[in-house]
Design a protein around this motif. Structure first.
Motif, short mmCIF file in Angstrom:
data_model
loop_
_atom_site.label_atom_id
_atom_site.label_comp_id
_atom_site.label_asym_id
_atom_site.label_seq_id
_atom_site.Cartn_x
_atom_site.Cartn_y
_atom_site.Cartn_z
N THR A 227 -53.33 -25.38 2.31
CA THR A 227 -53.93 -24.04 2.32
C THR A 227 -53.26 -23.19 1.25
O THR A 227 -52.04 -23.07 1.23
CB THR A 227 -53.74 -23.38 3.69
N THR A 228 -54.08 -22.61 0.38
CA THR A 228 -53.45 -21.80 -0.67
C THR A 228 -53.82 -20.34 -0.55
O THR A 228 -54.59 -19.94 0.33
CB THR A 228 -53.74 -22.34 -2.08
N ILE A 229 -53.22 -19.59 -1.46
CA ILE A 229 -53.23 -18.13 -1.37
C ILE A 229 -54.64 -17.55 -1.29
O ILE A 229 -54.93 -16.73 -0.43
CB ILE A 229 -52.41 -17.62 -2.57
N VAL A 230 -55.56 -18.01 -2.15
CA VAL A 230 -56.87 -17.34 -2.22
C VAL A 230 -57.70 -17.51 -0.95
O VAL A 230 -58.42 -16.61 -0.55
CB VAL A 230 -57.69 -17.79 -3.46
N HIS A 231 -57.60 -18.67 -0.29
CA HIS A 231 -58.45 -18.85 0.89
C HIS A 231 -57.69 -18.60 2.18
O HIS A 231 -58.24 -18.76 3.27
CB HIS A 231 -59.08 -20.26 0.89
N GLY A 232 -56.44 -18.21 2.06
CA GLY A 232 -55.60 -18.04 3.26
C GLY A 232 -54.99 -16.65 3.37
O GLY A 232 -53.88 -16.50 3.87
N GLY A 233 -55.73 -15.62 2.95
CA GLY A 233 -55.28 -14.25 3.22
C GLY A 233 -54.23 -13.71 2.26
O GLY A 233 -53.70 -12.63 2.48
N GLY A 234 -53.88 -14.49 1.21
CA GLY A 234 -52.96 -13.95 0.22
C GLY A 234 -51.53 -14.38 0.44
O GLY A 234 -51.22 -15.21 1.30
N ILE A 235 -50.64 -13.79 -0.35
CA ILE A 235 -49.22 -14.16 -0.29
C ILE A 235 -48.64 -13.80 1.08
O ILE A 235 -47.85 -14.55 1.66
CB ILE A 235 -48.46 -13.44 -1.43
N SER A 236 -49.06 -12.67 1.64
CA SER A 236 -48.45 -12.19 2.90
C SER A 236 -48.67 -13.18 4.03
O SER A 236 -47.75 -13.46 4.82
CB SER A 236 -49.01 -10.82 3.28
N HIS A 237 -49.88 -13.73 4.14
CA HIS A 237 -50.14 -14.67 5.25
C HIS A 237 -49.60 -16.07 4.93
O HIS A 237 -49.04 -16.74 5.80
CB HIS A 237 -51.64 -14.73 5.55
N ILE A 238 -49.75 -16.51 3.68
CA ILE A 238 -49.30 -17.87 3.33
C ILE A 238 -47.78 -17.96 3.41
O ILE A 238 -47.23 -19.02 3.73
CB ILE A 238 -49.83 -18.26 1.92
N ARG A 239 -47.09 -16.86 3.19
CA ARG A 239 -45.63 -16.88 3.35
C ARG A 239 -45.27 -17.20 4.80
O ARG A 239 -44.36 -17.97 5.07
CB ARG A 239 -45.04 -15.53 2.93
N ARG A 240 -46.03 -16.60 5.72
CA ARG A 240 -45.78 -16.89 7.14
C ARG A 240 -46.08 -18.36 7.45
O ARG A 240 -45.36 -19.01 8.19
CB ARG A 240 -46.70 -16.01 7.99
N LEU A 241 -47.19 -18.84 6.88
CA LEU A 241 -47.57 -20.23 7.12
C LEU A 241 -46.49 -21.18 6.59
O LEU A 241 -46.08 -22.14 7.26
CB LEU A 241 -48.91 -20.51 6.42
N ALA A 242 -46.01 -20.91 5.38
CA ALA A 242 -45.00 -21.79 4.78
C ALA A 242 -43.70 -21.76 5.58
O ALA A 242 -43.06 -22.81 5.78
CB ALA A 242 -44.74 -21.37 3.33
N ASP A 243 -43.31 -20.60 6.06
CA ASP A 243 -42.08 -20.52 6.87
C ASP A 243 -42.25 -21.30 8.18
O ASP A 243 -41.33 -22.00 8.61
CB ASP A 243 -41.74 -19.06 7.16
N PHE A 244 -43.41 -21.17 8.78
CA PHE A 244 -43.69 -21.92 10.02
C PHE A 244 -43.66 -23.42 9.74
O PHE A 244 -43.06 -24.20 10.49
CB PHE A 244 -45.06 -21.47 10.55
N ALA A 245 -44.27 -23.82 8.62
CA ALA A 245 -44.29 -25.24 8.25
C ALA A 245 -42.87 -25.76 8.03
O ALA A 245 -42.54 -26.90 8.42
CB ALA A 245 -45.14 -25.44 6.99
N ALA A 246 -42.03 -24.94 7.43
CA ALA A 246 -40.65 -25.37 7.13
C ALA A 246 -39.89 -25.73 8.40
O ALA A 246 -39.08 -26.66 8.40
CB ALA A 246 -39.91 -24.27 6.37
#
Ligand code: KDG
Ligand code: MG
Length: 422
Positions: free
Chosen positions: A304-323
């Motif tokens: 999931t990348t920035i443009v289809h996932g709500g931008g940097i703010s949401h993808i940052r949360r996703l990446a932290d959760f994934a980590a």
């Protein structure tokens, strides 16, 4: 209380720009087609700082343009561009009809444009705002394909010669007229016609050819190049498990979208049978679409990348959760995502501690001219520059020369005519 300020706003002054300077005075949606369609949002503050966000959703561009123009832009005017998180929450929670590709792409455009403005006001590239560099460059993979195995292997060889350390490989399937990922002379661009092209799919033929392709690639190119493959949602879970198992000897970097993931539990079946790493998520729009997949460690890479996932703010949360679950990022980066998304994604990749790989297809010369950018490919990696913000601009005059051209993605049917996943 005014829209943007809250009660202590008068005393809230950033190092660069007061609340008044940061007030959003204009937000414009620009649709252009320099080879393919792109939707871009340009936000301007009272002090004249501008930010760009990508809102392109392949084949559904005008739906997002309208969502932005008719529903988000009127809410942006007068707001404080510095309140990135609050504006994200306002559009996400405040929408009531939340999530979905159209909504999340529109919100992403706003979010990325605001991060761009923040960077320009602070005089810093976005990767530094996120916490600074974790690596020198982002490992990327290119797209090699051919009508048959021999052609695909030659194409992989050309990518290796160009310095690529990782290559996605696709080849034609005997008896299938337009196999996924096998491009025409113009390069990979599946949204080719005004109404969807109808393709025919044949699972048994595909399952025969795919392992042979990778057997040949390892023979021709050795063990060191990273190889990737995209099934593009075509298999049932048990077929996907069979393919993943049969590819194990060729040590893929990942097998992508092996089965449709609406039912996240279906990946349990693949995992039970194979240690081939799995990637999924280019069609996801939020953490909720991959929560089960990630917390149960059913995948290795989230696309999931920035443009289809709500931008940097949401993808940052996703990446932290994934980590937390040892899942790494592997952002979607096909040519239907504009250079604005690529720029923003590369800042993210440069920072994210759990970065894995970035997909990278070359945009056409026309697209690059409309969207000048400061990232560059070197030694198998993409490197961001130090331009404040995300480092991607838009030549509006040139963009006007390329008006919107209606195009949709193909559909797939089985040989008996039943609809299938494209
Ligand atoms: O718009 C659809 C494309 O982005 C998609 O088909 C590309 O699957 C894709 C990939 O992995 O790049
Ligand atoms: Mg894909």
């Amino acid at each position: 209380m005014s829209k943007q300020t809250g009660k202590n706003a008068a005393s809230e002054t950033a190092t660069h720009g007061s609340v008044r300077d940061r007030e959003i005075v204009d937000a414009k949606v620009i649709v252009t087609c320099p080879g393919r369609n792109f939707v871009t949002l340009k936000i301007t503050t009272r002090s004249g700082v501008t930010g760009l966000g990508d809102a392109t959703l392949n084949g559904r561009e005008l739906a997002v343009a309208s969502y932005l123009q008719d529903h988000l832009v009127p809410n942006l005017i007068g707001r404080d561009a510095g309140r990135i998180e609050d504006i994200f929450q306002f559009f996400y929670r405040g929408a009531y009809w939340r999530r979905g590709p159209v909504t999340m792409s529109a919100i992403a455009a706003v979010d990325v444009a605001l991060w761009d403005i923040l960077g320009k006001m602070a005089g810093l590239p976005i990767y530094r705002l996120l916490g600074g560099r974790s690596r020198e460059g982002a490992l990327v993979y290119g797209h090699a394909n051919g009508r048959d195995i021999a052609e695909a292997s030659d194409a992989v060889g050309r990518f290796i010669e160009q310095g690529f350390l990782a290559v996605r490989a696709q080849c034609g399937v005997p008896g299938v007229k337009k196999a996924y990922g096998v491009s025409s002379a113009r390069g990979y661009e599946p949204a080719e016609s005004e109404l969807p092209a109808e393709t025919v799919w044949n699972t048994p033929r595909y399952l025969e050819v795919a392992p042979k392709l990778f057997e040949r690639l390892r023979k021709d190119h050795g063990n060191h190049v990273e190889l990737l493959h995209d099934v593009h949602h075509r298999l049932s879970p048990i077929e996907a498990a069979r393919l993943a198992k049969s590819l194990e000897p060729y040590r893929l970097f990942w097998l992508e979208d092996a089965t449709p993931a609406e039912n996240q539990h279906s990946f349990e079946l693949i995992r039970q049978h194979s240690v081939t790493p799995l990637a999924v998520g280019e069609v996801f729009n939020s953490i909720w679409d991959c929560k089960h997949l990630i917390e149960n460690q059913l995948i290795d890479y989230i696309r999931t990348t920035i443009v289809h996932g709500g931008g940097i703010s949401h993808i940052r949360r996703l990446a932290d959760f994934a980590a937390l679950h040892q899942v790494r990022t592997g952002f979607h980066g096909a040519t239907d995502l504009s250079p604005v998304t690529m720029g923003a994604a590369l800042h993210f990749d440069t920072w994210a501690p759990n970065f894995g790989i970035q997909e990278y297809m070359f945009h056409t010369g026309e697209t690059d001219a409309v969207f000048p950018h400061d990232y560059e490919f070197r030694d198998g990696r993409l490197h961001v520059g130090d331009t404040p913000g995300h480092g991607v601009a838009l030549d509006e005059k040139l963009a006007k020369k390329y008006p919107y051209s209606p195009k949709q993605l193909p559909i797939a049917r089985l040989q008996d005519g039943s609809m299938w996943d494209w």
